[in-house]
Design an enzyme around this catalytic site. Structure first.
Site, short mmCIF file in Angstrom:
data_model
loop_
_atom_site.label_atom_id
_atom_site.label_comp_id
_atom_site.label_asym_id
_atom_site.label_seq_id
_atom_site.Cartn_x
_atom_site.Cartn_y
_atom_site.Cartn_z
N ARG A 27 0.81 -1.22 0.00
CA ARG A 27 0.00 0.00 0.00
C ARG A 27 0.84 1.26 0.00
O ARG A 27 0.33 2.37 -0.19
CB ARG A 27 -0.91 0.01 1.23
CG ARG A 27 -1.83 -1.17 1.32
CD ARG A 27 -2.65 -1.11 2.58
NE ARG A 27 -3.63 -0.05 2.50
CZ ARG A 27 -4.86 -0.18 2.01
NH1 ARG A 27 -5.26 -1.35 1.57
NH2 ARG A 27 -5.69 0.83 1.97
N GLY A 99 -4.46 8.24 4.67
CA GLY A 99 -5.41 9.20 4.11
C GLY A 99 -4.90 10.62 4.27
O GLY A 99 -3.71 10.84 4.52
N GLU A 479 -3.22 -0.19 -21.98
CA GLU A 479 -2.90 -1.07 -20.85
C GLU A 479 -1.48 -1.63 -20.98
O GLU A 479 -0.72 -1.65 -20.01
CB GLU A 479 -3.95 -2.19 -20.77
CG GLU A 479 -3.73 -3.21 -19.70
CD GLU A 479 -3.69 -2.66 -18.26
OE1 GLU A 479 -3.99 -1.48 -18.06
OE2 GLU A 479 -3.31 -3.43 -17.36
N LYS A 483 1.69 -0.96 -18.34
CA LYS A 483 2.49 -1.99 -17.67
C LYS A 483 3.98 -1.69 -17.82
O LYS A 483 4.74 -1.80 -16.88
CB LYS A 483 2.22 -3.39 -18.25
CG LYS A 483 0.81 -3.92 -18.17
CD LYS A 483 0.24 -4.13 -16.80
CE LYS A 483 -0.49 -2.95 -16.29
NZ LYS A 483 -1.46 -3.18 -15.25
N HIS A 502 -0.96 11.69 -37.18
CA HIS A 502 -1.39 13.04 -36.80
C HIS A 502 -0.41 13.66 -35.82
O HIS A 502 -0.74 14.61 -35.12
CB HIS A 502 -2.80 12.98 -36.21
CG HIS A 502 -3.82 12.51 -37.20
ND1 HIS A 502 -4.26 13.28 -38.26
CD2 HIS A 502 -4.43 11.31 -37.33
CE1 HIS A 502 -5.12 12.59 -38.98
NE2 HIS A 502 -5.24 11.39 -38.44
O1 M6R Z 1 -8.15 -0.56 -7.36
P1 M6R Z 1 -8.45 0.14 -8.65
O2 M6R Z 1 -8.76 -0.81 -9.75
O3 M6R Z 1 -9.49 1.19 -8.51
O4 M6R Z 1 -7.09 0.86 -9.02
C1 M6R Z 1 -7.01 1.74 -10.10
C2 M6R Z 1 -5.59 2.03 -10.47
O5 M6R Z 1 -4.92 2.67 -9.41
C3 M6R Z 1 -4.81 0.76 -10.85
O6 M6R Z 1 -5.46 0.04 -11.83
C4 M6R Z 1 -3.39 1.13 -11.33
O7 M6R Z 1 -3.46 1.83 -12.52
C5 M6R Z 1 -2.55 -0.14 -11.48
N1 M6R Z 1 -1.42 -0.08 -10.60
C6 M6R Z 1 -2.03 -0.36 -12.85
O8 M6R Z 1 -1.32 -1.55 -12.95
#
Ligand code: M6R
Length: 606
Positions: A27, A99, A479, A483, A502
């Protein structure tokens, strides 16, 4: 964006906190710390960087009550001083916080005027000093006094040196879970950190406060009234939180995908009627039939899944669909006409912008379906109905199996909506046949890992990439590029192939490869022409195409062939190739794959 862990009970070694922190480290991981009570005084240990650094400074002290934190900096630089736990000015109270206190400047000025001295740049320090201000022998009472003063989304845990066997936690928007053990209690931002102690948990709701002692849990609502809540059983096993024999969680989760996709489909379709059913959805078919417009809100990878769903829902179910980045959407004043259905997609179910967008849409009367992986998450509690991904815990910061299971659930949802409207049973059955083949096809792609690794090692030397494709492949390009940026720290742009000329084509040369995603058959010819244009600018071409391709083979520098599927489902299989490619590029470049720099798994701040 930070991880919280707190423990009261007989496991007095302060190292119990380290194990808890390891589980929430995804986290946030720029610094970490613990606080505990030693001979009537608060003791803290902190270190900048990964948990390994904290481990080096931890001694062998014992304490029946420990709070711990792993940080993703919001207010104040990454320093030991700003690392949590944060103490009040008298060193009596320690707080760990996840937070943002949005009104912290005002609160800080008020406290400073009252003579309080601040020692950190954090917003958390106002919480510690406010608790101290209201403290009169009762920590719980003081926390309850502080809660209404804080704005923004937060969760925090406090301890006081005079109460060596209790922790008090408050939830104001950010997640916190209570683990109810035998003679021990735990608090954590994620059940993941609790499961090794107990499977019995209580999810706090906004405005609630909890006081834990080794043998008691006392819960209070926002009006300070004692409440009782259901003790729930964690569904996952401890093994699901482990990376097994894989080098990284990310690689394990890429390999989890065939089974995760099967789980996402399990008992959610009716072969005989060529349709999908969601028993977990508490919305009547008649209401789904009345849907005239769909709005999808999501962020990051989930947004890319949403874009693909947008194509599917319009094309197959013929429902007008708008797909919005939640951080942009929340600041609009959306028009929610009758018949609008919202799909909020979020792996964690905690992304602050997506939750804010959902609240705004609900306030305007929209029905919201959450598409989410985490039971008990804010999204799953606030949505009118939730379709769970069943992907199992996704620990790697880089989202992989969440994306492909999101697409699976969204494909089934599209099928259900389309069958409710106009497509025939036979068309529905054909769609299902293709979807059911996907897990096996993903297994086939995973069996090509060595070949993809070799290619990735060749391409990992480049610092700029373009991913190009059209229609279903355009969001897949976004996507794939995400990555590569996220875990390999390579500048990669996902582009609609038709847009290259473009402007961006000016950047192509022999040092800027093009990944050509050619698995959308409706636009195949056009993309092949765009690939020719890229090749004419000396861009090395790595093509991804269906087995048996002959045209791209002739023009691409390298080609990865994958099993043939329908255009709508090709993003699932093509994305797996992109995930492996990014993973092996990152590995070759020596990046920290599971915990990329500057990132955190769940983005609970704006
Ligand atoms: O938990 P969520 O799906 O809401 O998270 C959204 C983005 O923070 C998450 O998909 C982020 O872009 C990833 N780390 C990408 O791999």
């Amino acid at each position: 964006m930070c991880g919280i862990f707190a423990y009261v009970g007989p496991k007095t070694t302060i190292r119990v906190a380290l194990e808890g922190l390891r589980k929430v480290e995804y986290r946030g991981y720029d610094s970490a710390g613990i606080a505990y009570i030693n001979e009537g005084k608060l003791a803290t240990k902190k270190a900048v960087g990964k948990l390994a650094n904290l481990e080096k400074v931890l001694g062998e002290d014992a304490s029946p009550c420990i709070i711990a934190h792993t940080r993703w900096a919001t207010h104040g630089k990454v320093t030991e001083t700003n690392a949590h736990p944060i103490l009040d000015q008298t060193d009596s109270i320690a707080v760990v916080h996840n937070g943002i206190v949005e009104n912290f400047e005002q609160l800080r000025h008020e406290l400073e005027r009252e003579g309080v001295t601040f020692r950190t740049e954090t917003d958390t320090e106002v919480i510690a000093n406010l608790i101290a201000k209201f403290y009169t022998d009762d920590l719980l009472r003081a926390v309850q006094e502080v809660m209404p003063l804080l704005t923004g989304s937060s969760a925090f845990v406090a301890i006081h040196k005079n109460h060596p066997d209790e922790c008090v936690a408050a939830k104001i928007g950010s997640p916190i879970v209570v683990g109810v053990g035998e003679g021990e209690m735990i608090l954590a931002s994620d059940p993941n950190a609790i499961i090794h102690h107990t499977r019995d948990v209580i999810y706090l709701s906004d405005g609630e406060v909890v006081r834990i002692k080794p043998h008691s849990v006392e819960l209070f609502d926002a009006s300070r009234t004692p409440i009782s809540k259901k003790v729930e059983q964690l569904a996952h096993s401890a093994e699901e939180f482990s990376k097994g024999n894989f080098e990284h969680y990310t690689l394990k989760e890429i390999h989890d995908q065939p089974q995760a996709i099967r789980n996402a489909m399990l008992s959610r379709f009716l072969e005989e009627y060529g349709t999908a059913i969601f028993e977990d959805l508490q919305i009547k078919p008649a209401n789904l039939l009345a849907v005239k417009r769909i709005v999808i809100v999501a962020a990051g990878t989930s947004f890319h899944a949403g874009l693909i769903a947008g194509y599917m829902l319009e094309e197959i179910a013929r429902i007008p669909t708008d797909v919005e980045i939640s951080s942009e959407f929340r600041y609009r004043n959306p028009i929610v006409a009758d018949g609008t259905l919202v799909l909020a997609i979020s792996q964690s179910g905690e992304t602050a912008d997506t939750i804010a967008a959902v609240r705004e849409l609900k306030a305007k009367g929209a029905t919201v379906i959450g598409i989410c992986n985490v039971h008990g998450s804010t999204l799953s509690r606030e949505a009118d109905g939730t379709l769970f991904l069943r992907a199992g815990p996704e620990i790697g910061v880089c989202s992989t199996k969440a994306f492909t299971t999101q697409l699976t659930v969204l494909a089934l949802f599209t099928l259900m909506m389309a069958r409710l409207r106009h497509i025939s049973k036979t068309e529905g059955q054909e769609f299902l046949t293709a979807l059911k083949a996907i897990p096996g096809q993903v297994e086939q792609i995973l069996s090509q890992s060595d070949a993809i690794q070799q290619l990735a090692e060749t391409y990992a030397q480049f610092n700029d990439f373009f991913f190009i494709g059209r229609r279903y492949m355009f969001p897949t390009c976004l996507e794939g590029a995400l990555k590569l940026k996220e875990i390999a720290y390579i500048n990669a742009n996902g582009y609609a192939a038709g847009e290259m000329k473009h402007g961006p084509i000016a950047l192509l040369n022999e040092r800027c490869p093009t990944l050509a995603l050619c698995t959308d058959m409706l636009t195949y010819d056009k993309v092949v022409s765009n690939v020719m244009e890229a090749r004419a600018r000396h861009s090395p071409i790595l093509g991804i195409a269906f087995e048996g391709d002959t045209r791209l083979k002739k023009i691409a520098t390298h080609l990865i062939e994958i099993p043939k599927t329908r255009d709508e489902l090709a993003p699932i299989t093509t994305a797996v190739v992109c995930q492996l490619f990014a993973y092996f590029c990152a590995k070759k470049r020596g990046a920290d794959i599971d915990q990329p720099k500057n990132l955190a798994k769940s983005v609970t701040v704006e």
